[in-house]
Motif scaffolding. Structure first.
Motif, PDB file in Angstrom:
ATOM      1  N   LEU A   1       0.795  -0.883  -0.091  1.00  0.00           N
ATOM      2  CA  LEU A   1      -0.726  -0.170  -0.237  1.00  0.00           C
ATOM      3  C   LEU A   1       0.712   1.413   0.155  1.00  0.00           C
ATOM      4  O   LEU A   1       1.640   1.979   0.836  1.00  0.00           O
ATOM      5  CB  LEU A   1      -0.641   0.225   1.335  1.00  0.00           C
ATOM      6  N   ASN A   2       0.751   2.083  -0.832  1.00  0.00           N
ATOM      7  CA  ASN A   2       1.713   3.426  -1.433  1.00  0.00           C
ATOM      8  C   ASN A   2       0.676   4.389  -1.231  1.00  0.00           C
ATOM      9  O   ASN A   2      -0.169   4.698  -1.251  1.00  0.00           O
ATOM     10  CB  ASN A   2       2.024   3.365  -2.141  1.00  0.00           C
ATOM     11  N   ASN A   3       0.924   4.632   1.046  1.00  0.00           N
ATOM     12  CA  ASN A   3       0.097   5.602   1.132  1.00  0.00           C
ATOM     13  C   ASN A   3       0.388   6.787   1.537  1.00  0.00           C
ATOM     14  O   ASN A   3       0.121   7.715   1.439  1.00  0.00           O
ATOM     15  CB  ASN A   3      -0.011   4.856   2.388  1.00  0.00           C
ATOM     16  N   ALA A   4       1.852   7.411   1.872  1.00  0.00           N
ATOM     17  CA  ALA A   4       2.784   8.465   2.069  1.00  0.00           C
ATOM     18  C   ALA A   4       2.390   9.326   1.000  1.00  0.00           C
ATOM     19  O   ALA A   4       2.857   8.643   0.280  1.00  0.00           O
ATOM     20  CB  ALA A   4       4.110   7.628   2.031  1.00  0.00           C
ATOM     21  N   GLY A   5       2.418  10.577   1.182  1.00  0.00           N
ATOM     22  CA  GLY A   5       1.612  11.277   0.734  1.00  0.00           C
ATOM     23  C   GLY A   5       1.663  13.039   1.554  1.00  0.00           C
ATOM     24  O   GLY A   5       1.498  12.898   2.542  1.00  0.00           O
ATOM     25  N   VAL A   6       1.676  14.339   0.852  1.00  0.00           N
ATOM     26  CA  VAL A   6       1.799  15.369   1.003  1.00  0.00           C
ATOM     27  C   VAL A   6       1.133  16.028   0.766  1.00  0.00           C
ATOM     28  O   VAL A   6       0.629  15.770  -0.520  1.00  0.00           O
ATOM     29  CB  VAL A   6       3.093  16.286   1.645  1.00  0.00           C
ATOM     30  N   ALA A   7       0.685  16.949   1.216  1.00  0.00           N
ATOM     31  CA  ALA A   7      -0.479  17.856   0.768  1.00  0.00           C
ATOM     32  C   ALA A   7      -0.225  19.748   0.839  1.00  0.00           C
ATOM     33  O   ALA A   7       0.130  20.251   1.984  1.00  0.00           O
ATOM     34  CB  ALA A   7      -2.031  18.104   0.869  1.00  0.00           C
ATOM     35  N   VAL A   8       0.689  20.491  -0.199  1.00  0.00           N
ATOM     36  CA  VAL A   8       1.205  21.435  -0.110  1.00  0.00           C
ATOM     37  C   VAL A   8       0.386  22.288  -0.996  1.00  0.00           C
ATOM     38  O   VAL A   8      -0.075  22.334  -1.863  1.00  0.00           O
ATOM     39  CB  VAL A   8       2.688  21.422  -0.030  1.00  0.00           C
ATOM     40  N   ARG A   9       0.008  23.490  -0.038  1.00  0.00           N
ATOM     41  CA  ARG A   9      -0.706  24.617  -0.592  1.00  0.00           C
ATOM     42  C   ARG A   9      -0.613  25.405  -1.267  1.00  0.00           C
ATOM     43  O   ARG A   9       0.839  26.073  -1.031  1.00  0.00           O
ATOM     44  CB  ARG A   9      -1.367  25.077   1.235  1.00  0.00           C
ATOM     45  N   GLY A  10      -1.025  25.389  -2.197  1.00  0.00           N
ATOM     46  CA  GLY A  10      -0.748  27.159  -2.660  1.00  0.00           C
ATOM     47  C   GLY A  10      -0.991  26.774  -5.045  1.00  0.00           C
ATOM     48  O   GLY A  10      -0.583  25.765  -5.403  1.00  0.00           O
ATOM     49  N   GLY A  11      -0.766  28.058  -5.501  1.00  0.00           N
ATOM     50  CA  GLY A  11      -0.815  27.583  -6.993  1.00  0.00           C
ATOM     51  C   GLY A  11       0.065  27.492  -7.468  1.00  0.00           C
ATOM     52  O   GLY A  11       1.114  28.351  -6.980  1.00  0.00           O
ATOM     53  N   VAL A  12       0.174  27.766  -8.836  1.00  0.00           N
ATOM     54  CA  VAL A  12       1.188  28.146  -9.329  1.00  0.00           C
ATOM     55  C   VAL A  12       1.978  30.000  -8.790  1.00  0.00           C
ATOM     56  O   VAL A  12       3.469  29.712  -9.300  1.00  0.00           O
ATOM     57  CB  VAL A  12       1.367  27.743 -10.833  1.00  0.00           C
ATOM     58  N   ASP A  13       1.073  30.343  -9.256  1.00  0.00           N
ATOM     59  CA  ASP A  13       1.452  31.756  -8.896  1.00  0.00           C
ATOM     60  C   ASP A  13       2.212  31.949  -7.239  1.00  0.00           C
ATOM     61  O   ASP A  13       2.425  33.227  -7.318  1.00  0.00           O
ATOM     62  CB  ASP A  13       0.471  33.195  -9.197  1.00  0.00           C
ATOM     63  N   THR A  14       1.816  30.968  -6.447  1.00  0.00           N
ATOM     64  CA  THR A  14       2.653  31.719  -4.993  1.00  0.00           C
ATOM     65  C   THR A  14       3.326  29.979  -4.339  1.00  0.00           C
ATOM     66  O   THR A  14       3.967  30.404  -3.689  1.00  0.00           O
ATOM     67  CB  THR A  14       0.691  31.397  -4.022  1.00  0.00           C
ATOM     68  N   LEU A  15       3.082  28.946  -5.430  1.00  0.00           N
ATOM     69  CA  LEU A  15       3.946  27.519  -4.164  1.00  0.00           C
ATOM     70  C   LEU A  15       5.562  28.223  -4.820  1.00  0.00           C
ATOM     71  O   LEU A  15       5.745  28.315  -5.718  1.00  0.00           O
ATOM     72  CB  LEU A  15       3.128  26.295  -5.373  1.00  0.00           C
ATOM     73  N   THR A  16       5.656  27.546  -4.483  1.00  0.00           N
ATOM     74  CA  THR A  16       7.495  27.611  -4.668  1.00  0.00           C
ATOM     75  C   THR A  16       7.575  25.837  -5.102  1.00  0.00           C
ATOM     76  O   THR A  16       7.485  25.781  -4.497  1.00  0.00           O
ATOM     77  CB  THR A  16       8.085  27.547  -2.959  1.00  0.00           C
ATOM     78  N   VAL A  17       9.155  26.151  -5.510  1.00  0.00           N
ATOM     79  CA  VAL A  17      10.221  25.440  -6.324  1.00  0.00           C
ATOM     80  C   VAL A  17       9.644  24.313  -5.409  1.00  0.00           C
ATOM     81  O   VAL A  17      10.201  22.586  -5.374  1.00  0.00           O
ATOM     82  CB  VAL A  17      11.084  25.406  -6.903  1.00  0.00           C
ATOM     83  N   GLU A  18      10.745  24.936  -4.051  1.00  0.00           N
ATOM     84  CA  GLU A  18      10.711  23.625  -2.521  1.00  0.00           C
ATOM     85  C   GLU A  18       9.187  23.189  -2.578  1.00  0.00           C
ATOM     86  O   GLU A  18       9.134  21.723  -1.937  1.00  0.00           O
ATOM     87  CB  GLU A  18      11.067  24.427  -1.685  1.00  0.00           C
ATOM     88  N   GLY A  19       8.031  24.060  -2.393  1.00  0.00           N
ATOM     89  CA  GLY A  19       6.651  22.932  -1.898  1.00  0.00           C
ATOM     90  C   GLY A  19       6.502  21.929  -2.878  1.00  0.00           C
ATOM     91  O   GLY A  19       5.636  21.044  -3.503  1.00  0.00           O
ATOM     92  N   TRP A  20       6.867  22.234  -4.766  1.00  0.00           N
ATOM     93  CA  TRP A  20       6.694  21.496  -6.035  1.00  0.00           C
ATOM     94  C   TRP A  20       6.789  20.071  -5.727  1.00  0.00           C
ATOM     95  O   TRP A  20       6.566  19.401  -6.035  1.00  0.00           O
ATOM     96  CB  TRP A  20       6.409  22.562  -7.535  1.00  0.00           C
ATOM     97  N   ASN A  21       8.172  20.676  -5.313  1.00  0.00           N
ATOM     98  CA  ASN A  21       9.137  19.268  -4.643  1.00  0.00           C
ATOM     99  C   ASN A  21       8.931  18.423  -3.806  1.00  0.00           C
ATOM    100  O   ASN A  21       8.832  17.811  -3.759  1.00  0.00           O
ATOM    101  CB  ASN A  21      10.768  20.095  -5.386  1.00  0.00           C
ATOM    102  N   LYS A  22       8.371  19.374  -3.212  1.00  0.00           N
ATOM    103  CA  LYS A  22       8.016  18.214  -1.755  1.00  0.00           C
ATOM    104  C   LYS A  22       6.915  17.582  -2.585  1.00  0.00           C
ATOM    105  O   LYS A  22       6.809  16.012  -1.680  1.00  0.00           O
ATOM    106  CB  LYS A  22       7.872  18.922  -0.742  1.00  0.00           C
TER     107      LYS A  22
END
Length: 255
Positions: free
Chosen positions: A88-109
């Motif tokens: 069961l591949n369950n590990a996950g995260v939800a980083v808030r933000g649209g493409v106008d506010t999301l950081t590269v670090e958040g996208w990569n996470k």
């Protein structure tokens, strides 16, 4: 058909939420479990609970975004149990933000945990399933793999993209590994109370009232309700089902 006696299940992101609930469901169906996550203390507490229920439960600290950590974890599981029947591949995260506010670090996470994590764990589990000519893989996507939302609280473009990628990966794996008697399916939870939502969405009475009004079943999901479809895909009840995606959202995505 839902019997799992003698099976060994590996659950990533097992320290809380869907991962912990699924581990309990696996044990209730007769399986032994390997619990993988970064927070070892929470894993050990869950393992003690499952041992008290009569299962062999192995807690293993693992960062699914780190290949060396994943490789060592799967080696430990195989050394202990000798086989892996369910993943069961369950590990996950939800980083808030649209493409106008999301950081590269958040996208990569988002991408590293939600997509790369499934790739890495599967990379080290699939060869053993191929060798034994049997395997049940369940990837946890999200209802947000197929729908989006304009409400600010739900704007998570990296999450949308990563969970959509999970579906593509699921179908690719299903097509490739069916000849080895390995099925690969995905589930897409909607709104459930979890560590990710308890202090945000579930703190807003206004949001919950609106959600419950538009949801056909009239409420968010309850703890444990997400485990049923996971158990179906993990058992021989789904022996002729692969590459499929089931949304667990009380019907919210159809209205």
């Amino acid at each position: 058909m839902f019997e799992l006696t003698g099976k060994v299940a590996v659950v990533t992101g097992a320290s809380s939420g869907l991962g912990a609930d699924a581990a309990r469901a696996y044990v209730e169906a007769g399986a032994n479990v390997a619990l993988l996550a970064r927070r070892f203390e929470k894993l050990e507490a869950l393992a003690e609970e499952l041992r008290a229920a009569g299962a062999d439960a192995l807690p293993v600290q693992c960062d699914v975004t780190d290949e060396d950590s994943v490789k060592a974890a799967i080696e430990k599981v195989l050394e202990h149990f000798g086989r892996i029947d369910i993943l069961l591949n369950n590990a996950g995260v939800a980083v808030r933000g649209g493409v106008d506010t999301l950081t590269v670090e958040g996208w990569n996470k988002s991408m590293d945990t939600n997509v790369k994590g499934i790739f890495l764990v599967s990379k080290y589990v699939v060869p053993h399933m191929i060798a034994q000519k049997y395997g049940k893989i369940v990837n946890v996507a999200s209802v947000n793999a197929v729908i989006a939302d304009k409400q600010d609280v739900f704007i998570r473009h990296g999450y949308n993209a990563s969970k959509s990628a999970v579906l593509g990966l699921t179908r690719g794996m299903a097509a490739s590994y069916g000849k080895y008697n390995i099925t690969v399916n995905a589930v897409g939870p909607g709104l459930f109370e979890s560590e990710m939502t308890a202090n945000t969405l579930f703190k807003s009475e206004e949001f919950l009232k609106g959600y419950s009004y538009q949801c056909p079943l009239g409420r968010p999901g309850a703890r444990g309700e997400e485990a049923g479809p996971v158990l179906f895909f993990s058992s021989d009840a789904s022996s002729y089902v692969t590459g499929e995606f089931v949304i667990i959202d009380g019907g919210s995505s159809i209205v």
